[in-house]
Design a protein around this motif. Sequence first.
Motif, PDB file in Angstrom:
ATOM      1  N   SER A  33       0.907  -1.247  -0.120  1.00 51.40           N
ATOM      2  CA  SER A  33      -0.073   0.010   0.180  1.00 51.40           C
ATOM      3  C   SER A  33       0.877   1.279  -0.057  1.00 51.40           C
ATOM      4  O   SER A  33       1.847   1.467   0.809  1.00 51.40           O
ATOM      5  N   PRO A  34       0.530   2.316  -0.873  1.00 53.85           N
ATOM      6  CA  PRO A  34       1.441   3.476  -0.885  1.00 53.85           C
ATOM      7  C   PRO A  34       1.181   4.343  -0.093  1.00 53.85           C
ATOM      8  O   PRO A  34       1.869   5.395   0.276  1.00 53.85           O
ATOM      9  N   SER A  35       0.111   4.272   0.642  1.00 57.79           N
ATOM     10  CA  SER A  35      -0.373   5.387   1.685  1.00 57.79           C
ATOM     11  C   SER A  35      -1.107   4.527   2.813  1.00 57.79           C
ATOM     12  O   SER A  35      -1.720   3.441   2.726  1.00 57.79           O
ATOM     13  N   GLY A  36      -1.405   5.161   4.047  1.00 57.13           N
ATOM     14  CA  GLY A  36      -1.997   4.743   5.027  1.00 57.13           C
ATOM     15  C   GLY A  36      -2.061   5.324   6.220  1.00 57.13           C
ATOM     16  O   GLY A  36      -1.434   6.526   6.403  1.00 57.13           O
ATOM     17  N   ILE A  37      -2.796   5.083   7.324  1.00 56.72           N
ATOM     18  CA  ILE A  37      -2.884   5.723   8.611  1.00 56.72           C
ATOM     19  C   ILE A  37      -2.873   4.644   9.681  1.00 56.72           C
ATOM     20  O   ILE A  37      -3.492   3.753   9.633  1.00 56.72           O
ATOM     21  N   VAL A  38      -2.378   5.224  10.877  1.00 57.03           N
ATOM     22  CA  VAL A  38      -2.535   4.330  11.978  1.00 57.03           C
ATOM     23  C   VAL A  38      -3.142   5.384  12.997  1.00 57.03           C
ATOM     24  O   VAL A  38      -2.697   6.362  13.339  1.00 57.03           O
ATOM     25  N   THR A  39      -4.617   4.962  13.181  1.00 58.70           N
ATOM     26  CA  THR A  39      -5.380   6.002  13.855  1.00 58.70           C
ATOM     27  C   THR A  39      -5.158   6.115  15.419  1.00 58.70           C
ATOM     28  O   THR A  39      -4.403   5.046  15.923  1.00 58.70           O
ATOM     29  N   ARG A  85      16.149  -0.943  13.001  1.00 57.95           N
ATOM     30  CA  ARG A  85      15.415  -0.243  12.117  1.00 57.95           C
ATOM     31  C   ARG A  85      14.023   0.216  12.576  1.00 57.95           C
ATOM     32  O   ARG A  85      13.800   1.113  12.128  1.00 57.95           O
ATOM     33  N   ALA A  86      13.466  -0.752  13.231  1.00 54.06           N
ATOM     34  CA  ALA A  86      12.206  -0.577  13.760  1.00 54.06           C
ATOM     35  C   ALA A  86      12.083   0.626  14.852  1.00 54.06           C
ATOM     36  O   ALA A  86      11.258   1.075  15.260  1.00 54.06           O
ATOM     37  N   TRP A  87      13.331   0.677  15.613  1.00 56.92           N
ATOM     38  CA  TRP A  87      13.234   1.303  17.128  1.00 56.92           C
ATOM     39  C   TRP A  87      12.644   2.990  16.634  1.00 56.92           C
ATOM     40  O   TRP A  87      11.941   3.332  17.472  1.00 56.92           O
ATOM     41  N   PRO A  88      13.218   3.652  15.655  1.00 55.39           N
ATOM     42  CA  PRO A  88      12.727   4.968  15.551  1.00 55.39           C
ATOM     43  C   PRO A  88      10.957   4.973  14.944  1.00 55.39           C
ATOM     44  O   PRO A  88      10.617   5.798  15.620  1.00 55.39           O
ATOM     45  N   LEU A  89      10.522   4.131  14.468  1.00 53.92           N
ATOM     46  CA  LEU A  89       9.142   3.899  14.115  1.00 53.92           C
ATOM     47  C   LEU A  89       8.417   3.764  15.361  1.00 53.92           C
ATOM     48  O   LEU A  89       7.472   4.162  15.761  1.00 53.92           O
ATOM     49  N   LEU A  90       8.870   2.722  16.127  1.00 52.86           N
ATOM     50  CA  LEU A  90       8.550   2.472  17.679  1.00 52.86           C
ATOM     51  C   LEU A  90       8.299   3.771  18.486  1.00 52.86           C
ATOM     52  O   LEU A  90       7.362   4.187  18.957  1.00 52.86           O
ATOM     53  N   GLU A  91       9.237   4.512  18.390  1.00 50.31           N
ATOM     54  CA  GLU A  91       9.456   5.725  19.292  1.00 50.31           C
ATOM     55  C   GLU A  91       8.314   6.729  18.665  1.00 50.31           C
ATOM     56  O   GLU A  91       7.618   7.376  19.531  1.00 50.31           O
ATOM     57  N   LEU A  92       7.980   6.721  17.593  1.00 55.14           N
ATOM     58  CA  LEU A  92       7.137   7.614  16.752  1.00 55.14           C
ATOM     59  C   LEU A  92       5.690   7.301  17.097  1.00 55.14           C
ATOM     60  O   LEU A  92       4.912   7.796  17.495  1.00 55.14           O
ATOM     61  N   LEU A  93       5.529   5.876  17.075  1.00 54.95           N
ATOM     62  CA  LEU A  93       3.959   5.503  17.612  1.00 54.95           C
ATOM     63  C   LEU A  93       3.883   5.713  18.872  1.00 54.95           C
ATOM     64  O   LEU A  93       2.963   6.010  19.431  1.00 54.95           O
ATOM     65  N   GLU A  94       4.741   5.600  19.929  1.00 56.27           N
ATOM     66  CA  GLU A  94       4.699   5.704  21.425  1.00 56.27           C
ATOM     67  C   GLU A  94       4.485   7.218  21.580  1.00 56.27           C
ATOM     68  O   GLU A  94       3.648   7.630  22.312  1.00 56.27           O
ATOM     69  N   LEU A  95       5.200   8.032  20.763  1.00 52.49           N
ATOM     70  CA  LEU A  95       5.020   9.581  20.997  1.00 52.49           C
ATOM     71  C   LEU A  95       3.525  10.013  20.663  1.00 52.49           C
ATOM     72  O   LEU A  95       2.656  10.833  21.004  1.00 52.49           O
ATOM     73  N   ALA A  96       3.089   9.205  19.453  1.00 53.93           N
ATOM     74  CA  ALA A  96       1.686   9.568  18.957  1.00 53.93           C
ATOM     75  C   ALA A  96       0.578   9.211  19.919  1.00 53.93           C
ATOM     76  O   ALA A  96      -0.379   9.820  20.032  1.00 53.93           O
ATOM     77  N   GLN A  97       0.830   7.994  20.310  1.00 56.28           N
ATOM     78  CA  GLN A  97      -0.025   7.617  21.401  1.00 56.28           C
ATOM     79  C   GLN A  97      -0.106   8.439  22.502  1.00 56.28           C
ATOM     80  O   GLN A  97      -1.385   8.883  23.146  1.00 56.28           O
ATOM     81  N   LYS A  98       1.168   9.009  22.938  1.00 53.94           N
ATOM     82  CA  LYS A  98       1.051   9.803  24.096  1.00 53.94           C
ATOM     83  C   LYS A  98       0.397  11.133  24.046  1.00 53.94           C
ATOM     84  O   LYS A  98      -0.140  11.617  24.738  1.00 53.94           O
ATOM     85  N   GLU A  99       0.530  11.869  22.619  1.00 55.15           N
ATOM     86  CA  GLU A  99       0.152  13.023  22.093  1.00 55.15           C
ATOM     87  C   GLU A  99      -1.463  12.790  21.569  1.00 55.15           C
ATOM     88  O   GLU A  99      -1.838  13.870  21.169  1.00 55.15           O
ATOM     89  N   GLN A 100      -1.797  11.757  21.444  1.00 59.65           N
ATOM     90  CA  GLN A 100      -3.368  11.270  20.755  1.00 59.65           C
ATOM     91  C   GLN A 100      -3.158  11.793  19.487  1.00 59.65           C
ATOM     92  O   GLN A 100      -4.224  12.621  18.984  1.00 59.65           O
ATOM     93  N   LYS A 101      -2.236  11.642  18.644  1.00 62.40           N
ATOM     94  CA  LYS A 101      -2.049  11.978  17.179  1.00 62.40           C
ATOM     95  C   LYS A 101      -2.016  10.759  16.208  1.00 62.40           C
ATOM     96  O   LYS A 101      -1.177   9.713  16.855  1.00 62.40           O
ATOM     97  N   PRO A 102      -2.474  10.807  14.991  1.00 57.47           N
ATOM     98  CA  PRO A 102      -2.247   9.491  14.097  1.00 57.47           C
ATOM     99  C   PRO A 102      -0.943   9.670  13.497  1.00 57.47           C
ATOM    100  O   PRO A 102      -0.081  10.532  13.506  1.00 57.47           O
ATOM    101  N   VAL A 103      -0.532   8.503  12.972  1.00 57.35           N
ATOM    102  CA  VAL A 103       0.681   8.186  11.992  1.00 57.35           C
ATOM    103  C   VAL A 103       0.223   8.086  10.775  1.00 57.35           C
ATOM    104  O   VAL A 103      -0.510   7.202  10.592  1.00 57.35           O
ATOM    105  N   THR A 104       0.803   8.631   9.816  1.00 54.30           N
ATOM    106  CA  THR A 104       0.585   8.423   8.364  1.00 54.30           C
ATOM    107  C   THR A 104       1.645   8.246   7.557  1.00 54.30           C
ATOM    108  O   THR A 104       2.555   8.589   7.858  1.00 54.30           O
ATOM    109  N   TRP A 105       1.364   7.819   6.393  1.00 55.48           N
ATOM    110  CA  TRP A 105       2.507   7.533   5.316  1.00 55.48           C
ATOM    111  C   TRP A 105       1.997   7.795   4.043  1.00 55.48           C
ATOM    112  O   TRP A 105       0.807   7.386   3.943  1.00 55.48           O
ATOM    113  N   GLY A 106       2.746   8.235   3.018  1.00 59.53           N
ATOM    114  CA  GLY A 106       2.050   8.285   1.683  1.00 59.53           C
ATOM    115  C   GLY A 106       1.207   9.478   1.286  1.00 59.53           C
ATOM    116  O   GLY A 106       0.500   9.317   0.479  1.00 59.53           O
ATOM    117  N   VAL A 107       0.869  10.244   2.344  1.00 60.24           N
ATOM    118  CA  VAL A 107      -0.157  11.417   1.992  1.00 60.24           C
ATOM    119  C   VAL A 107       0.688  12.676   2.122  1.00 60.24           C
ATOM    120  O   VAL A 107       1.380  12.959   2.866  1.00 60.24           O
TER     121      VAL A 107
END
Length: 107
Positions: A33-39, A85-107
């Motif tokens: 998938s070229p784009s997506g979101i983790v709500t 390689r996964a560690w930076p993405l895990l940190e972004l996901l955890e920050l997003a959860q803390k701040e209640q923000k989604p994570v997107t790609w390809g948009v």
Amino acid sequence: MLTIFKSPAGADVIMLGPTAQAMFRALGRDPDSPSGIVTVEQLPDAIARLKQAIAADRAAQAKDDPDAEEAAPRGMAAPVSFYQRAWPLLELLELAQKEQKPVTWGV
């Protein structure tokens, strides 16, 4: 293919095709998938899945060669593992959860 994971909660995480596809598989997403979101609602599951994949990778590496720490190449010659390689993405996901923000790609 270049994939940029974005969230207002943190810095962008940039990955090349094969690495990004491995992350998508770990997150339970379509790797093509070229784009997506983790709500915000999906973040806890995504974090748990990625942590599980990281733990499995570390366990597999330890199982393959218990003396790997001593014999492993160092510096630029050292291979980069999935969990590194996964560690930076895990940190972004955890920050997003803390701040209640989604994570997107390809948009």
